[in-house]
Design a protein around this motif. Sequence first.
Motif, mmCIF file in Angstrom:
data_model
loop_
_atom_site.group_PDB
_atom_site.id
_atom_site.type_symbol
_atom_site.label_atom_id
_atom_site.label_comp_id
_atom_site.label_asym_id
_atom_site.label_seq_id
_atom_site.Cartn_x
_atom_site.Cartn_y
_atom_site.Cartn_z
ATOM 1 N N LEU A 353 0.829 -1.203 0.000
ATOM 2 C CA LEU A 353 0.000 0.000 0.000
ATOM 3 C C LEU A 353 0.865 1.255 0.000
ATOM 4 O O LEU A 353 0.554 2.240 -0.677
ATOM 5 C CB LEU A 353 -0.913 0.001 1.222
ATOM 6 C CG LEU A 353 -2.103 -0.962 1.193
ATOM 7 C CD1 LEU A 353 -2.814 -0.962 2.546
ATOM 8 C CD2 LEU A 353 -3.079 -0.573 0.091
ATOM 9 N N GLY A 354 1.979 1.204 0.752
ATOM 10 C CA GLY A 354 2.872 2.349 0.768
ATOM 11 C C GLY A 354 3.497 2.605 -0.585
ATOM 12 O O GLY A 354 3.635 3.750 -1.013
ATOM 13 N N ALA A 355 3.856 1.519 -1.275
ATOM 14 C CA ALA A 355 4.438 1.668 -2.610
ATOM 15 C C ALA A 355 3.437 2.260 -3.580
ATOM 16 O O ALA A 355 3.774 3.121 -4.408
ATOM 17 C CB ALA A 355 4.926 0.311 -3.107
ATOM 18 N N VAL A 356 2.170 1.811 -3.469
ATOM 19 C CA VAL A 356 1.122 2.351 -4.338
ATOM 20 C C VAL A 356 0.919 3.830 -4.054
ATOM 21 O O VAL A 356 0.779 4.656 -4.970
ATOM 22 C CB VAL A 356 -0.190 1.559 -4.140
ATOM 23 C CG1 VAL A 356 -1.346 2.272 -4.839
ATOM 24 C CG2 VAL A 356 -0.032 0.143 -4.671
ATOM 25 N N ALA A 357 0.922 4.184 -2.769
ATOM 26 C CA ALA A 357 0.744 5.592 -2.408
ATOM 27 C C ALA A 357 1.901 6.434 -2.931
ATOM 28 O O ALA A 357 1.695 7.542 -3.449
ATOM 29 C CB ALA A 357 0.622 5.724 -0.897
ATOM 30 N N ASP A 358 3.132 5.908 -2.795
ATOM 31 C CA ASP A 358 4.296 6.645 -3.293
ATOM 32 C C ASP A 358 4.228 6.807 -4.801
ATOM 33 O O ASP A 358 4.561 7.876 -5.338
ATOM 34 C CB ASP A 358 5.581 5.902 -2.915
ATOM 35 C CG ASP A 358 5.867 5.957 -1.427
ATOM 36 O OD1 ASP A 358 5.254 6.803 -0.741
ATOM 37 O OD2 ASP A 358 6.681 5.130 -0.952
ATOM 38 N N LEU A 359 3.775 5.746 -5.480
ATOM 39 C CA LEU A 359 3.651 5.814 -6.932
ATOM 40 C C LEU A 359 2.612 6.844 -7.330
ATOM 41 O O LEU A 359 2.802 7.623 -8.277
ATOM 42 C CB LEU A 359 3.275 4.427 -7.480
ATOM 43 C CG LEU A 359 3.166 4.307 -9.001
ATOM 44 C CD1 LEU A 359 4.495 4.675 -9.673
ATOM 45 C CD2 LEU A 359 2.743 2.900 -9.389
ATOM 46 N N ALA A 361 1.747 9.470 -5.627
ATOM 47 C CA ALA A 361 2.297 10.798 -5.377
ATOM 48 C C ALA A 361 3.254 11.202 -6.485
ATOM 49 O O ALA A 361 3.267 12.354 -6.937
ATOM 50 C CB ALA A 361 3.001 10.814 -4.019
ATOM 51 N N ALA A 362 4.064 10.230 -6.952
ATOM 52 C CA ALA A 362 4.997 10.517 -8.037
ATOM 53 C C ALA A 362 4.247 10.860 -9.322
ATOM 54 O O ALA A 362 4.635 11.787 -10.056
ATOM 55 C CB ALA A 362 5.916 9.314 -8.258
ATOM 56 N N ASP A 363 3.166 10.107 -9.601
ATOM 57 C CA ASP A 363 2.362 10.389 -10.795
ATOM 58 C C ASP A 363 1.753 11.790 -10.730
ATOM 59 O O ASP A 363 1.719 12.515 -11.732
ATOM 60 C CB ASP A 363 1.257 9.340 -10.945
ATOM 61 C CG ASP A 363 1.817 7.984 -11.369
ATOM 62 O OD1 ASP A 363 2.971 7.940 -11.840
ATOM 63 O OD2 ASP A 363 1.089 6.981 -11.232
ATOM 64 N N ARG A 364 1.274 12.148 -9.533
ATOM 65 C CA ARG A 364 0.684 13.490 -9.394
ATOM 66 C C ARG A 364 1.731 14.569 -9.588
ATOM 67 O O ARG A 364 1.474 15.601 -10.203
ATOM 68 C CB ARG A 364 0.027 13.626 -8.009
ATOM 69 C CG ARG A 364 -1.252 12.799 -7.857
ATOM 70 C CD ARG A 364 -2.030 13.177 -6.602
ATOM 71 N NE ARG A 364 -1.287 12.878 -5.387
ATOM 72 C CZ ARG A 364 -1.317 11.690 -4.780
ATOM 73 N NH1 ARG A 364 -2.047 10.711 -5.287
ATOM 74 N NH2 ARG A 364 -0.633 11.494 -3.675
ATOM 75 N N ALA A 365 2.952 14.306 -9.084
ATOM 76 C CA ALA A 365 4.024 15.287 -9.257
ATOM 77 C C ALA A 365 4.402 15.417 -10.728
ATOM 78 O O ALA A 365 4.627 16.526 -11.240
ATOM 79 C CB ALA A 365 5.242 14.881 -8.424
ATOM 80 N N ASP A 366 4.449 14.268 -11.465
ATOM 81 C CA ASP A 366 4.772 14.301 -12.893
ATOM 82 C C ASP A 366 3.706 15.062 -13.657
ATOM 83 O O ASP A 366 4.005 15.841 -14.577
ATOM 84 C CB ASP A 366 4.881 12.873 -13.432
ATOM 85 C CG ASP A 366 6.148 12.186 -12.937
ATOM 86 O OD1 ASP A 366 7.050 12.882 -12.429
ATOM 87 O OD2 ASP A 366 6.206 10.938 -13.045
ATOM 88 N N ALA A 367 2.448 14.818 -13.267
ATOM 89 C CA ALA A 367 1.343 15.493 -13.957
ATOM 90 C C ALA A 367 1.417 16.987 -13.726
ATOM 91 O O ALA A 367 1.184 17.783 -14.648
ATOM 92 C CB ALA A 367 -0.002 14.937 -13.472
ATOM 93 N N ALA A 368 1.747 17.383 -12.500
ATOM 94 C CA ALA A 368 1.840 18.810 -12.198
ATOM 95 C C ALA A 368 2.994 19.445 -12.985
ATOM 96 O O ALA A 368 2.863 20.553 -13.511
ATOM 97 C CB ALA A 368 2.061 19.002 -10.700
ATOM 98 N N ALA A 369 4.115 18.700 -13.076
ATOM 99 C CA ALA A 369 5.254 19.239 -13.836
ATOM 100 C C ALA A 369 4.913 19.382 -15.312
ATOM 101 O O ALA A 369 5.271 20.361 -15.953
ATOM 102 C CB ALA A 369 6.467 18.314 -13.639
#
Length: 376
Positions: A353-359, A361-369
């Motif tokens: 679950l932590g890995a999914v959450a981290d992923l 968060a990373a996807d959201r950061a990529d989308a924002a960038a």
Amino acid sequence: MAERYEFGLDTFGDVTIGPDGSPLSHAQVLRNVVEEAVLADRLGIDFFGIGEHHREDFAVSAPEVVLGAIAGRTERIHLGSAVTVLSSDDPVRVFQRFATLDALSNGRAEVILGRGSFIESFPLFGFELNQYQELFEEKLGLFSALLPQEPVTWTGALRAPLTDQLVFPPVEHGRLKTWVGVGGSPESVVRAARHGLPLVLAIIGGSPARFAPLADLYRRALEQFGNPVQPIAIHSPGFIADDDAEALDTLWPHYKIIIDRIGRERGWGPVSREHFEDEAGPNGALYAGSPDKVAVKIAAAMRSIGASRFDLKYSNGGLPHEAMMRSIELYATEVVPRVRELLAEADAADAELGAVADLGAADRADAAASADRSLD
């Protein structure tokens, strides 16, 4: 690689009944406690703790002496108190006794310091009950000052001061592992955190989950005091047999006698079988039943608290030595492996679950960038 989780056994050396139904002598109970510890060591249990009491229904008033005898007959199990009543003892002498035990056991000594749930030691050793709080607070401060094993200069209100005092014998390797045992007081939890010492929660009634806020308070207090993360252990009573009915029917008469005896002293009413079975149920603090039932319950309690160690108080009133030996065997060979398995599965699920959450968060950061680049 060290195990993340540890499992122990605790006893107060309750005076047990023999084959004829009569109480055994205190001397025989002490010898039986040694045999119980030897079995625990042989079966791979991590810790064996012995409580200190000064009353007729418990045989152990000097845990360190019994632990020293056990040290000579065991090889790997860690040995400690459960608890040492520091309020009515001298911190220097406690440190010396456990440093001696540590030497004799080749580094296996631990001490759990507490105020105890009985008060007999106060008049016995000449201490005033109206100083209950002050005695423990001051003595824990002095004991903590001894742990670095450097010259100690210390002044208190209730004991003679020390000036550049070294205490012997020193612990051979590192520091003496020292825990603070508490029964549910937020002030006690914060005190343990202030001294940076590991915590043992004595959960002897009600739902273990209600102690989760205390565990959270302890972790926050450690951080606020600038102390490193420390382990949390649970101490709770229980008894294991081949099936639930056998465990409950065997334990019940002994449980009732000891709870009613303490209840008369403290103004409680008689305990009922219904209350007993509630405590042995999913939401109680009594770990009595078949190996699988007890394992599931221990795993749930450790998860709710975030504990890394569970110590089963396996002696309960007059419960016969033979029944306790069988309970120890089942705990070591069936309960502990099953709890480890359940906790490993839960930890793996948490990691996923932590890995999914981290992923995410990373996807959201990529989308924002990407959005920012598009606006540029």
